[in-house]
Motif scaffolding. Structure first.
Motif, short mmCIF file in Angstrom:
data_model
loop_
_atom_site.label_atom_id
_atom_site.label_comp_id
_atom_site.label_asym_id
_atom_site.label_seq_id
_atom_site.Cartn_x
_atom_site.Cartn_y
_atom_site.Cartn_z
N PRO A 45 -9.97 27.21 37.97
CA PRO A 45 -9.18 26.53 37.21
C PRO A 45 -7.73 26.68 37.42
N PHE A 46 -6.73 25.53 37.39
CA PHE A 46 -5.62 25.04 38.27
C PHE A 46 -4.89 25.69 37.84
N VAL A 47 -4.80 26.39 36.94
CA VAL A 47 -3.90 28.06 36.68
C VAL A 47 -3.71 29.02 38.04
N ILE A 48 -5.12 29.41 38.30
CA ILE A 48 -5.49 30.11 39.16
C ILE A 48 -5.86 29.59 40.69
N THR A 49 -6.13 28.10 41.15
CA THR A 49 -5.56 27.35 42.27
C THR A 49 -4.77 27.41 42.93
N LEU A 50 -3.14 27.11 42.16
CA LEU A 50 -1.87 26.55 42.51
C LEU A 50 -1.21 28.04 42.94
N PRO A 51 -1.88 29.01 42.05
CA PRO A 51 -0.85 30.58 43.63
C PRO A 51 -1.67 30.54 44.37
N VAL A 52 -3.10 30.35 44.09
CA VAL A 52 -4.27 31.07 45.22
C VAL A 52 -3.25 29.87 46.97
N ALA A 53 -3.12 28.45 46.33
CA ALA A 53 -2.57 27.56 47.29
C ALA A 53 -1.02 28.32 48.00
N GLY A 54 -0.24 29.10 46.71
CA GLY A 54 0.64 29.21 47.97
C GLY A 54 0.95 31.01 48.41
N LEU A 55 -0.01 31.64 47.84
CA LEU A 55 -0.90 32.87 48.49
C LEU A 55 -1.04 32.91 50.14
N PHE A 56 -1.63 32.03 49.80
CA PHE A 56 -3.45 31.50 50.86
C PHE A 56 -1.75 31.52 52.10
N THR A 57 -0.89 30.21 52.11
CA THR A 57 -0.20 29.44 52.83
C THR A 57 0.98 30.53 53.39
N ALA A 58 1.69 31.77 52.62
CA ALA A 58 2.20 32.92 53.11
C ALA A 58 1.75 33.37 53.71
N ALA A 59 0.23 33.38 53.51
CA ALA A 59 0.04 34.49 54.37
C ALA A 59 -0.39 33.70 55.79
N CYS A 60 -1.11 32.36 55.79
CA CYS A 60 -0.62 31.75 57.10
C CYS A 60 0.76 31.26 57.48
N GLY A 61 1.80 31.94 57.16
CA GLY A 61 2.98 31.75 57.29
C GLY A 61 3.13 33.06 58.31
N ALA A 62 2.77 34.01 57.56
CA ALA A 62 3.04 35.43 58.37
C ALA A 62 2.31 35.15 59.53
N ALA A 63 0.76 34.93 59.37
CA ALA A 63 -0.15 34.80 61.03
C ALA A 63 0.59 34.19 61.74
N ILE A 64 1.39 33.09 61.71
CA ILE A 64 2.47 32.32 62.65
C ILE A 64 3.39 33.09 62.50
N GLY A 65 3.89 33.50 61.86
CA GLY A 65 5.67 33.92 62.01
C GLY A 65 5.55 35.53 62.89
N LEU A 66 4.79 36.54 62.87
CA LEU A 66 4.49 37.57 63.04
C LEU A 66 4.85 37.73 64.70
N PRO A 67 3.82 36.80 64.89
CA PRO A 67 4.07 36.96 66.66
C PRO A 67 5.09 35.91 67.07
N THR A 68 5.17 35.09 66.90
CA THR A 68 6.70 33.89 67.42
C THR A 68 7.83 34.80 66.81
N LEU A 69 8.30 35.15 65.86
CA LEU A 69 9.29 35.34 66.04
C LEU A 69 9.41 36.60 66.82
N ARG A 70 9.13 37.37 67.34
CA ARG A 70 8.97 38.34 68.13
C ARG A 70 10.81 37.70 69.20
N MET A 71 10.28 36.72 69.60
CA MET A 71 11.32 35.91 70.53
C MET A 71 12.45 35.46 69.84
N SER A 72 13.36 34.63 70.21
CA SER A 72 14.74 34.40 70.20
C SER A 72 13.76 32.68 68.98
N GLY A 73 14.72 32.29 68.44
CA GLY A 73 14.33 31.42 66.66
C GLY A 73 14.17 30.75 67.91
N LEU A 74 13.89 30.21 68.70
CA LEU A 74 13.87 29.00 69.43
C LEU A 74 12.10 28.22 69.83
#
Lengths: 358, 293
Positions: A94-123
């Protein structure tokens, strides 16, 4: 002029500064609720598109405007949100579940890409997200068993509590609710220690660190939150376009998102909304005036991206406050009338800041 | 033996492509070292350089060498003007403002080139087009060899310039410490514009060297994204590092195109970039160690 007197402790924690805020935002909310009953399907759909871009814009504002990092791969997060939502819906979730899941999954992707790269400068984040966006775009194209590749992916119609959201109006209201939710969350984050830490990082990483702020943690958190909000926008975007094509989520879309933040005005939530309105209306405006432009400018193939580039350059050079800055100046002119002076809005002289140690 | 020759061929082709990435990355690094700005329009400046050379050589019928030199000079002058007129205004604004500014400029350059030269791919005749050199069993295109030789020569010239000439030393001084350079009477602002000029000139060289291998078109600036991988591998601040990084990216890309299924080649450089950021974010030739308070 309005002078605020503190008479209650509750005033310090309230989101609205004074009664006027309640009145005007309430009026805006009522107008937004009433609009679909008065306007045609096309305008409601376009306004829904503005809301969706505004959701992503608020997410990016948290990252760029308040934490001082830049991402050139937010189109990828929009795409991830869109595909996660649509694929799950097609599987019968159901949509009521897929909408938050889409947000949470994307946030997890963001954390996965952010953690290694953010050790260096914002550039490095800008470069890494650019690379990430291009990888994700290729994955959308090649992973045909899930995304359908270039054949596209038809998005199923969502239902909430038995109501099918098939027209533009349904998506309009869902987007409005999500936008208000995202604004509320962001406004609250910005008043919390977490938000203060982000602003401190934006203004000076060194002094933030010396105040005991864990730089990598807060940067990754900001990036994950920003990605998550963009993922929510992506889930709604899927229903807005109704048919997902993998090449829709390219660098140009990422640049459009960043344009929202810059043109709207860095460091203000109003700016994210103003920017979204601008970015959604510019292509419509081009479409209207295309045939009337002199010298065949309207028929040039790269008109839209170059106009986005031009606007970006002009805003950064001449109006760093963006539309929100213009609005504040106008408001100041009225409230201070007739005492507006040339120097009231003069830019502070800025000097090159070095990030190096040698 | 067959396999070894094949592999060597791939490596040479990769090295040639890598030299182009390295040259673009060199442009990033020169500007970054001096002004702490990253020029996201570097690839588009290379595109402009290629088009200027095309105009001079194919349209006005100049000799290849004269046309190439003139194109490099024109692009360098363009780079100087770009810094003097636009980029200098944003000094002191946050780093991401510069990122967006150059990105926006890149879009404008692309549209400008589209208006000026059209959206079709063009090319011009060079002394190296469609010629091969045979070394033992190896058959190599002279165009690829010319890229490698040209890159090596350019690096030699730049090395001598930066270490032996007065201006080159002044540039090094202003990159290391602006304030001290001011006190020593170096016109830092002009020097920075000159660095932009050199960087644009290097980009033009890349565009001209690339033209016999692939056509010049408006979207050739997207090579700049691959050059980021080269710069990051080199540590973003090291001139030899950017060239080594470029060659690494080029060779890995060629090998991936040969041994992996279709579709992998286009993302290799990005995967290499992300892997590098995860495993060794400071790059192979780290120079920047910390932050100044």
């Amino acid at each position: 002029m309005r002078y605020l007197f503190r008479t209650e402790y509750r005033q310090d924690t309230s989101l609205a500064r004074h009664g006027g805020d309640f009145f005007w935002y309430g009026l805006l909310l009522v107008a937004m609720i009433v609009i679909p009953m008065l306007m045609g399907e096309f305008y409601v759909g376009e306004l829904g598109g503005v809301f969706i871009f505004a959701i992503a814009g608020v997410g990016l504002m948290l990252l760029v405007g308040y934490t001082g990092l830049i991402s050139l791969g937010h189109a990828a997060f929009l795409g991830i949100g869109a595909y996660v939502n649509s694929v799950l819906l097609a599987k019968g979730v159901p949509f009521v579940i897929t909408l938050p899941v889409a947000g949470l999954f994307t946030a997890a992707c963001g954390a996965a890409i952010g953690l290694p790269t953010l050790r260096m400068s914002g550039l490095y984040l800008a470069i890494a997200t650019l690379a990430f966006g291009s990888i994700v775009g290729t994955v959308f194209q090649k992973w045909t068993s899930v995304t359908g590749g270039f054949d596209g992916f038809p998005v199923p119609t969502p239902t909430i509590l038995g109501f099918g959201l098939d027209g533009a109006t349904g998506i309009y209201y869902v987007s409005l609710v999500v936008l208000i939710f995202v604004l509320w969350v962001t406004a609250n984050i910005l008043r919390s220690p977490m938000g203060r830490a982000m602003v401190a990082i934006r203004d000076s990483e060194v002094s933030a660190q010396s105040m005991g702020i864990n730089l990598a943690r807060y940067k990754a958190l900001a990036f994950a939150l920003s990605a998550g909000m963009t993922g929510l926008a992506g889930a709604l975007f899927a229903h807005y376009v109704r048919f997902l094509a993998p090449d829709a989520f390219d660098v140009l879309l990422s640049v459009q998102f960043v344009t929202i933040v810059f043109v709207g005005g860095l460091g203000s939530l109003h700016g994210a909304i103003f920017g979204a309105i601008f970015v959604r209306l510019l292509p419509q405006f081009i479409a209207i005036v295309r045939d009337d432009l002199p010298f065949g400018i309207g028929r040039l193939p790269g008109l839209e991206p170059s106009l986005f580039g031009l606007v970006l350059v002009l805003v950064i050079l001449f109006q760093p406050g963006g539309i929100n800055g213009l609005w504040l100046k106008l408001k100041h002119w009225f409230t201070a009338y007739p005492f507006k002076r040339q120097t009231s809005s003069r830019r502070q002289k800025s000097y090159a800041k070095s990030e190096r140690l040698r | 033996m067959e396999d070894a020759a094949r592999l060597l061929q791939l490596v040479v082709n990769g090295a040639a492509a890598g030299c182009i990435y390295g040259l673009i990355a060199l442009g990033f690094v020169l500007i970054y070292k001096a002004t702490e700005m990253v020029n996201f329009a570097q690839g588009d400046i290379m595109m402009l350089g290629g088009f200027v050379a095309y105009s001079l050589i194919a349209h006005y019928g100049l000799n290849y060498w004269v046309g190439a030199l003139l194109a490099i000079a024109i692009t360098a002058a363009f780079g100087f003007a770009l810094d003097a007129v636009i980029l200098r205004r944003v000094i002191g604004q946050p780093q991401f403002a510069v990122v967006m500014l150059t990105l926006g400029l890149g879009f404008i350059f692309r549209a400008g080139a589209g208006i000026g030269w059209g959206y079709d791919s063009v090319g011009f005749n060079t002394p190296f087009t469609n010629k091969t050199a045979t070394i033992g069993q190896l058959v190599l295109g002279q165009d690829n060899l010319s890229i490698i030789v040209g890159t090596v020569l350019l690096c030699g010239v730049l090395y001598v310039f930066f270490s032996k000439t007065r201006l080159g030393v002044a540039m090094q001084a202003s990159s290391q410490n602006q304030l001290a350079a001011y006190y020593m009477g170096i016109p830092v602002r002009t020097v920075f514009s000159l660095i932009w000029a050199i960087s644009a000139g290097v980009a033009a060289v890349a565009g001209i060297l690339l033209s016999p291998v692939s056509m010049i078109d408006v979207n050739m600036g997207f090579l700049g994204i691959k050059a980021f991988a080269a710069a990051v591998i080199g540590g973003f601040g090291s001139i030899p590092g950017s060239l080594v990084g470029g060659v690494v990216v080029g060779i890995v890309e060629q090998l991936a195109g040969y041994y992996l299924p279709a579709g992998f080649q286009e993302v290799t450089s990005n995967v290499v970039l992300l892997a590098m950021l995860i495993l060794r974010p400071q790059g192979l030739f780290a120079e920047l160690s910390g932050k100044r308070v």
